[in-house]
Motif scaffolding. Structure first.
Motif, PDB file in Angstrom:
ATOM      1  N   HIS A   1       9.567   0.598  -6.359  1.00  0.00           N
ATOM      2  CA  HIS A   1      10.846   1.089  -6.626  1.00  0.00           C
ATOM      3  C   HIS A   1      11.997  -0.009  -5.956  1.00  0.00           C
ATOM      4  CE1 HIS A   1      14.213   3.619  -7.459  1.00  0.00           C
ATOM      5  NE2 HIS A   1      14.597   3.723  -6.117  1.00  0.00           N
ATOM      6  N   LYS A   2      12.068  -0.111  -4.494  1.00  0.00           N
ATOM      7  CA  LYS A   2      12.811  -1.015  -3.943  1.00  0.00           C
ATOM      8  C   LYS A   2      11.937  -2.379  -3.418  1.00  0.00           C
ATOM      9  CE  LYS A   2      16.577   0.801  -4.977  1.00  0.00           C
ATOM     10  NZ  LYS A   2      17.518  -0.019  -6.034  1.00  0.00           N
ATOM     11  N   CYS A   3      10.725  -2.148  -3.565  1.00  0.00           N
ATOM     12  CA  CYS A   3       9.969  -3.504  -3.306  1.00  0.00           C
ATOM     13  C   CYS A   3       9.917  -3.753  -1.774  1.00  0.00           C
ATOM     14  CB  CYS A   3      10.408  -4.581  -4.040  1.00  0.00           C
ATOM     15  SG  CYS A   3      10.580  -4.644  -5.631  1.00  0.00           S
ATOM     16  N   THR A   4       9.861  -2.657  -1.022  1.00  0.00           N
ATOM     17  CA  THR A   4       9.595  -2.732   0.447  1.00  0.00           C
ATOM     18  C   THR A   4       7.984  -2.742   0.688  1.00  0.00           C
ATOM     19  OG1 THR A   4       9.519  -0.208   0.895  1.00  0.00           O
ATOM     20  CG2 THR A   4      11.553  -1.189   0.581  1.00  0.00           C
TER      21      THR A   4
ATOM     22  N   TYR B   1      12.841  -7.197 -12.349  1.00  0.00           N
ATOM     23  CA  TYR B   1      12.091  -8.516 -12.347  1.00  0.00           C
ATOM     24  C   TYR B   1      11.304  -8.951 -11.216  1.00  0.00           C
ATOM     25  CZ  TYR B   1      11.454 -13.467 -13.062  1.00  0.00           C
ATOM     26  OH  TYR B   1      11.169 -15.025 -13.349  1.00  0.00           O
ATOM     27  N   LYS B   2      11.870  -8.725 -10.034  1.00  0.00           N
ATOM     28  CA  LYS B   2      11.268  -8.842  -8.645  1.00  0.00           C
ATOM     29  C   LYS B   2      10.121  -8.199  -8.704  1.00  0.00           C
ATOM     30  CE  LYS B   2      12.350  -8.555  -3.874  1.00  0.00           C
ATOM     31  NZ  LYS B   2      13.512  -8.054  -2.876  1.00  0.00           N
TER      32      LYS B   2
ATOM     33  N   HIS C   1      13.798  -0.343 -11.823  1.00  0.00           N
ATOM     34  CA  HIS C   1      14.687  -0.200 -12.531  1.00  0.00           C
ATOM     35  C   HIS C   1      15.905  -1.325 -12.371  1.00  0.00           C
ATOM     36  CE1 HIS C   1      13.833   3.764 -13.580  1.00  0.00           C
ATOM     37  NE2 HIS C   1      13.636   4.141 -11.998  1.00  0.00           N
ATOM     38  N   LEU C   2      16.504  -1.780 -13.215  1.00  0.00           N
ATOM     39  CA  LEU C   2      17.528  -2.425 -13.354  1.00  0.00           C
ATOM     40  C   LEU C   2      17.527  -3.787 -12.221  1.00  0.00           C
ATOM     41  CD1 LEU C   2      20.262   0.404 -12.937  1.00  0.00           C
ATOM     42  CD2 LEU C   2      19.453  -0.786 -14.887  1.00  0.00           C
ATOM     43  N   GLU C   3      18.290  -4.032 -11.527  1.00  0.00           N
ATOM     44  CA  GLU C   3      18.071  -5.338 -10.614  1.00  0.00           C
ATOM     45  C   GLU C   3      17.014  -5.540 -10.066  1.00  0.00           C
ATOM     46  OE1 GLU C   3      20.610  -2.996 -10.211  1.00  0.00           O
ATOM     47  OE2 GLU C   3      21.204  -3.059  -8.141  1.00  0.00           O
ATOM     48  N   ASP C   4      16.213  -4.524  -9.784  1.00  0.00           N
ATOM     49  CA  ASP C   4      14.912  -4.625  -8.971  1.00  0.00           C
ATOM     50  C   ASP C   4      13.732  -5.041  -9.954  1.00  0.00           C
ATOM     51  OD1 ASP C   4      15.441  -3.926  -6.022  1.00  0.00           O
ATOM     52  OD2 ASP C   4      16.484  -2.301  -7.451  1.00  0.00           O
TER      53      ASP C   4
ATOM     54  N   ARG D   1       7.095  -8.817 -10.912  1.00  0.00           N
ATOM     55  CA  ARG D   1       6.362 -10.017 -10.633  1.00  0.00           C
ATOM     56  C   ARG D   1       5.474  -9.834  -9.467  1.00  0.00           C
ATOM     57  NH1 ARG D   1       8.241 -15.053 -12.302  1.00  0.00           N
ATOM     58  NH2 ARG D   1       6.367 -15.802 -11.633  1.00  0.00           N
ATOM     59  N   MET D   2       6.023  -8.964  -8.655  1.00  0.00           N
ATOM     60  CA  MET D   2       5.482  -8.512  -7.299  1.00  0.00           C
ATOM     61  C   MET D   2       4.110  -7.854  -7.722  1.00  0.00           C
ATOM     62  SD  MET D   2       8.377  -7.719  -4.482  1.00  0.00           S
ATOM     63  CE  MET D   2       7.296  -7.051  -3.277  1.00  0.00           C
TER      64      MET D   2
ATOM     65  N   HIS E   1      13.060  -9.616 -19.824  1.00  0.00           N
ATOM     66  CA  HIS E   1      12.757 -10.669 -19.114  1.00  0.00           C
ATOM     67  C   HIS E   1      11.254 -10.453 -18.310  1.00  0.00           C
ATOM     68  CE1 HIS E   1      14.626  -7.236 -17.283  1.00  0.00           C
ATOM     69  NE2 HIS E   1      14.782  -7.693 -16.160  1.00  0.00           N
TER      70      HIS E   1
ATOM     71  N   ASP F   1       1.328 -10.060  -9.052  1.00  0.00           N
ATOM     72  CA  ASP F   1       0.785 -10.844  -7.924  1.00  0.00           C
ATOM     73  C   ASP F   1      -0.085 -10.073  -7.351  1.00  0.00           C
ATOM     74  OD1 ASP F   1       2.593 -12.996  -8.495  1.00  0.00           O
ATOM     75  OD2 ASP F   1       3.989 -12.480  -6.657  1.00  0.00           O
ATOM     76  N   LEU F   2       0.107  -8.742  -6.947  1.00  0.00           N
ATOM     77  CA  LEU F   2      -1.094  -7.898  -6.288  1.00  0.00           C
ATOM     78  C   LEU F   2      -1.980  -7.672  -7.090  1.00  0.00           C
ATOM     79  CD1 LEU F   2       1.347  -5.124  -4.821  1.00  0.00           C
ATOM     80  CD2 LEU F   2       0.326  -6.814  -3.545  1.00  0.00           C
TER      81      LEU F   2
END
Lengths: 97, 272
Positions: free
Chosen positions: B110-113, B145-146, B140-143, B149-150, B174, B153-154
């Protein structure tokens, strides 16, 4: 997939929708302009302006480029060799999970 | 045209929605476990929710001739408390053994923590131990793409993962290429304001093909449309795509993907 339609036919199909959405966009920006006080989130407003520039540019990938303008950067080295996160940046905004 | 909605939160919808979906041709749905709009305070709350997904919702859907399948997991928004998440993960096998459970989902970031990643790795480990399929939620939204990709990677780092048994959902312009290039199924969610519209989903299919693409409504308690898949069908028809191509996207593809679950059974309506 079907034979791709001609650009002329596609333009005819999309013209009214494009016009309508451009007017919606323009009206929303006018609404912000008429409103009182400064904009708190300058980064987002800047993203909108850069998106408008992307919209006016050429190429078949405008949607992808605009998506990336609204995206946080991805660091391919986000994991250390031991598997830990090297970055814990998170953005705000509560959306559904 | 018969269709599957491979990702919809029936628990958040009314029986009127089920009736409308059935009238439009829906014959099966996949319901992933997700966030109910508030954080649950005990494992018991999750336990009851998993019972709802595997006992009650299949009965409600069956009243309208719709087969209901469930994905079980802990969503990214409730994954921050790692010790609590581990307790939830511990009850999952009981529900994964149920006949209409497709696998583990929707899980992701969600927030990639760091804590979200830790919980996600625990869920992937459970899937690998049990040979389960996986359904991933992407942020969602701005998170997005990152986070997408994460997640890739996992998955790439775990050689046990069979890419053809994984769907990475909520793909957009994207992210879809990254997902398809690595051999995963790509889910496209049709939402009114976020994610993809039916028109943009049709664009993605025209650009990237239909081989491993699933189209879903992800309809839940927020702005969403349980008839989004029929809306996509209409857009595809208007653009001149043939019935067999559309059927592949909305019926045969989800059937192929779901059919990789060892517990999946389905009787095609034309053979009933």
């Amino acid at each position: 997939m079907p034979v791709p339609p001609s650009a002329a036919k596609t333009f005819d199909r999309e013209f009214l929708m494009i016009r309508s959405r451009l007017l919606d966009l323009a009206a929303a920006l006018d609404r912000i302009e008429r409103a009182e006080g400064p904009i708190a989130d300058h980064a987002r407003f800047e993203s909108i302006h850069r998106s408008l520039e992307a919209l006016a540019s050429a190429g078949p990938d405008r949607a992808e480029r605009i998506q990336l303008l609204f995206s946080l950067p991805y660091d391919e080295n986000w994991r250390t060799p031991s598997g830990e996160l090297t970055e814990r940046r998170s953005s705000e905004g509560g959306k559904k999970g | 045209m018969y269709f599957f909605d491979p990702h919809i939160h029936i628990a958040a919808r009314t029986t009127d929605d089920l009736a409308a979906m059935a009238r439009a041709g829906c014959v099966a749905v996949g319901e992933p476990a997700f966030w109910m709009g508030y954080d649950r305070r005990s494992v018991g709350s999750f336990y009851d929710y998993f019972r709802q997904l595997t006992e009650w919702e299949p009965k409600r859907a069956a009243d309208y001739g719709i087969r209901h399948y469930a994905w079980l997991g802990i969503n990214a928004k409730e994954a921050e408390n790692v010790s609590f998440a581990r307790e939830v993960i511990a009850v999952l096998p009981e529900f994964l053994d149920r006949p209409d459970a497709l696998g583990i989902g929707e899980v992701g970031l969600h927030k990639c923590t760091k804590n979200e990643v830790t919980t996600l790795l625990g869920l992937i480990e459970l899937a690998m131990q049990r040979g389960e399929q996986l359904l991933f939620h992407t942020p969602h939204l701005e998170d997005k793409y990152k986070g997408t990709r994460m997640i890739l990677d996992l998955l790439r780092a775990d050689r046990r993962v069979d890419h053809s048994r994984v769907c990475v959902d909520h793909c957009e312009e994207h992210t879809i290429r990254h997902v398809l290039d690595e051999g995963y199924w790509a889910g496209i969610t049709l939402y009114p304001t976020t994610k993809a519209t039916p028109e943009r989903a049709a664009d993605l299919v025209e650009i990237y093909g239909q081989e491993r693409v699933l189209v879903n409504s992800s309809a839940d308690w927020g702005p969403s449309d349980p008839l989004a898949v029929p809306a996509f069908i209409q857009v595809m028809r208007r653009r001149g795509h043939g019935e067999s191509q559309i059927r592949r996207l909305v019926y045969e593809n989800p059937l192929r993907f779901f059919n990789q679950s060892c517990r999946f059974t389905f009787h095609a309506p034309e053979h009933s």
